[in-house]
Design an enzyme around this catalytic site. Structure first.
Site, PDB file in Angstrom:
ATOM      1  N   GLU B  46       0.717  -1.287   0.100  1.00 61.84           N
ATOM      2  CA  GLU B  46       0.006  -0.079   0.089  1.00 61.84           C
ATOM      3  C   GLU B  46       1.006   1.393   0.124  1.00 61.84           C
ATOM      4  O   GLU B  46       1.790   1.421   0.807  1.00 61.84           O
ATOM      5  CB  GLU B  46      -0.840   0.060   1.154  1.00 61.84           C
ATOM      6  CG  GLU B  46      -1.929   1.057   1.358  1.00 61.84           C
ATOM      7  CD  GLU B  46      -2.877   1.427   2.347  1.00 61.84           C
ATOM      8  OE1 GLU B  46      -2.307   0.404   3.554  1.00 61.84           O
ATOM      9  OE2 GLU B  46      -3.633   1.810   2.642  1.00 61.84           O
ATOM     10  N   LYS B 119     -10.164   2.873  -2.205  1.00 64.12           N
ATOM     11  CA  LYS B 119     -10.253   2.328  -0.925  1.00 64.12           C
ATOM     12  C   LYS B 119     -11.769   2.770  -0.077  1.00 64.12           C
ATOM     13  O   LYS B 119     -11.715   3.941  -0.044  1.00 64.12           O
ATOM     14  CB  LYS B 119      -9.036   2.650   0.065  1.00 64.12           C
ATOM     15  CG  LYS B 119      -9.256   1.892   1.226  1.00 64.12           C
ATOM     16  CD  LYS B 119      -7.902   2.327   2.166  1.00 64.12           C
ATOM     17  CE  LYS B 119      -7.693   1.401   3.419  1.00 64.12           C
ATOM     18  NZ  LYS B 119      -6.365   1.908   3.966  1.00 64.12           N
ATOM     19  N   CYS B 156      -5.875  -2.811   2.297  1.00 66.28           N
ATOM     20  CA  CYS B 156      -5.381  -2.815   3.974  1.00 66.28           C
ATOM     21  C   CYS B 156      -6.830  -2.813   4.534  1.00 66.28           C
ATOM     22  O   CYS B 156      -7.234  -4.090   4.694  1.00 66.28           O
ATOM     23  CB  CYS B 156      -4.693  -1.484   4.203  1.00 66.28           C
ATOM     24  SG  CYS B 156      -3.899  -1.839   5.583  1.00 66.28           S
TER      25      CYS B 156
END
Lengths: 271, 271
Positions: B46, B119, B156
Site C-alpha cells: 500500500e 479504498k 489494507c
C-alpha cells in the site's frame, strides 16, 4: 436484569448415542452439572437428541422430529427455571407434514422460550444430506435479550458464511453460539483432516474478529457409525473465542467435556 | 486470452524510504526481477511510493498525491508492457482540489490501465489517520479480467470486512489482492503484538475460505520513524492463501522479500 460484567458460559461437548431419550437425559445432567459450577448460559451440540442421522437419506428418520415448542422445550424450560441458566438447544423441528427445520431454541433462565432460529444454510455434502431433511429457515438472524446477556444463535454450516455472523451482531448480540455437528470422513482424515479443522476454527475466529463479539462453537464428539456407510468421526474441539480472535476455551478431540468460558461483556476474557 | 492453469504471482514486500523516486525505482526493479523469475502478476504494498505518512495529520503530505491515471501509472504501464506482467499498484490519488483517495491501479500485461479501486474502509486510529487524507471510495468493489486471470483488489483496512472480500468474489475474481501497510505500535508490540498479527492473518485466511478464492496480502516492512512520534513497525509477513485457508507463501517479519505463489485456477496450489 442488567448483564453481569462477566458471564460464565458452558460449552457441552457430547457423545450422542442411538437412544434419543438417553441423549436427552445426559444433556439435562450436563446442564445441571454446568449450573452447579457457575454456568449462566449453556449450549448443547447440534441435534444432540440423536446421532447425526443426515449421514443418509432415510424417511424413517423423520420420526425423530418434534414440534418446537414441544416435548423437548417443555422439559428444558423446567430445567432452565430449576437451574437458572439460559439454554441453547438444537432440535429437529416438525413444523407441519412435509416441512421440517433444523432449529435452535433459546430458553431464558426463568424458563421462558424466548424464540427460535431455523438454520438458513443447509448443506448437501456426502454424509451431510441435510437438504433431504430440512427446509431453509424463514425467521431471519436474531439477537435475544436473555437475562444473562444478549445472544445470537446460528447453526453449524452457517459457520462458513460471514453474513450469518454479521446479522445477529448488528442486532446487538454480544455472543454468538453455533451448535455444531462436524467431523471427518474417515477416508479423508489423513489427507485433509488438519486443513479442514483449521479452516473451521479459522472461520469462527474471523467472525469474532470481524464483529468484535464472543463466538462459541459446540460440537459433538466420537465416531458415529451408520449401517452401510463409513460413519462420521465428529472432531470435538468445541471452543470459545474472544473478540480479539484468541481462543479462550477449547475441548479435546475425542472426549466428552464441559468447557467454561468467562465472557466479559466489557470486552476482556478469562478462562 | 484464456487463463493458464497455474499463474505465478509475486508478492513484493518492500521497505519504503523517505524518497518517493527512490521507492518507485526500487519497485520497478522488483517488478522486473519478479518477471524474470516467471511472475505473471505482481502486487506492491500500500502507498509504496512513500513512507506511511498517515502516522500524522500534516497538510504538506498532500503534495505526495498525484492523478490516477498519471505520472506513476504511465511509467508502470510501460513496465507492464515491457515485462508482460499484470501490476497492482497502490497510489495516493489526487482527484480534485480537496478530494483525495487511497487508490489501487490495475494494469494489464499489455500496459493498459484496466481500472482502479478507491479504498472504501478508511481507518482513523492512532498512527493511522487516514480520514484526514482520504475520501472513501466511490467506485465499488470490482473484478478485473486481466490477461493472467480475473482478480479483485481491496486495500489494507478492507481486510477486516468480510463484505469487501465477498463482493469482488461474487463478481468473479479468483484471486483477491490486498496492498497493505500494517504494523505494530512499538509500545504495544510486546503485549498485543502476537494477537494483533494473528487476527490479521486469520481474517485474510477466512476470506479465502469463505469465498473459495486465493487471497494475497502484500505488506511493507521495517520501522518507519516520524518526527515527534514513536513510528510504526511494519510487520512484513506478506502472504498468500489457498481457497482451503492454507498459507502457500509467506515472507518474513523484518526483511524485504519477493515471495512467489503459484495460483492454480482449478483450485490447487503450489509454492
Amino acid at each position: 436484569m442488567a448483564s453481569p460484567s462477566v458471564t460464565k458460559v458452558a460449552l457441552v461437548q457430547m457423545r450422542c448415542g442411538p437412544e434419543p431419550e438417553a441423549n436427552f437425559a445426559k444433556a439435562v445432567e450436563r446442564i445441571r452439572d454446568a449450573a452447579k459450577r457457575g454456568a449462566q448460559i449453556v449450549c448443547l451440540p447440534e441435534l444432540f437428541r440423536s446421532q447425526y442421522f443426515c449421514q443418509s437419506e432415510d424417511h424413517t428418520n423423520f420420526a425423530l422430529a418434534e414440534e418446537v415448542p414441544g416435548h423437548s422445550t417443555k422439559a428444558l424450560d423446567e430445567i432452565a427455571r430449576e437451574t437458572g441458566v439460559v439454554i441453547v438447544a438444537s432440535l429437529f423441528e416438525k413444523r407441519a407434514a412435509g416441512v421440517y427445520h433444523n432449529t435452535a431454541a433459546v430458553i431464558d433462565s426463568d424458563g421462558k422460550l424466548l424464540g427460535k432460529y431455523r438454520k438458513m444454510h443447509i448443506p448437501d455434502d456426502p454424509s451431510f444430506y441435510e437438504k433431504f431433511y430440512f427446509t431453509p429457515g424463514d425467521l431471519g438472524f436474531k439477537a435475544w435479550p436473555t437475562r444473562q446477556g444478549k445472544i445470537g444463535v446460528c447453526v453449524c454450516w452457517d459457520q462458513w458464511y460471514p453474513e450469518a455472523a454479521r446479522l445477529p451482531a448488528l442486532r446487538g448480540a454480544e455472543l454468538l453460539f453455533y451448535p455444531t455437528a462436524i467431523g471427518w470422513h474417515p477416508a479423508e482424515k489423513e489427507k485433509y483432516g488438519a486443513a479442514q479443522h483449521s479452516a473451521w476454527e479459522t472461520m469462527q475466529r474471523s467472525h469474532a474478529i470481524a464483529n468484535g463479539r464472543y463466538v462459541a462453537a459446540i460440537n459433538r464428539v466420537g465416531h458415529e457409525a451408520q449401517a452401510g456407510g463409513p460413519g462420521l468421526e465428529c472432531w470435538g474441539q468445541s471452543f470459545g473465542v474472544a473478540p480479539s480472535g484468541e481462543i479462550i476455551a477449547k475441548a479435546r478431540v475425542e472426549q466428552e467435556e464441559r468447557r467454561m468460558a468467562g465472557v466479559n461483556w466489557q470486552g476482556e476474557e478469562e478462562e
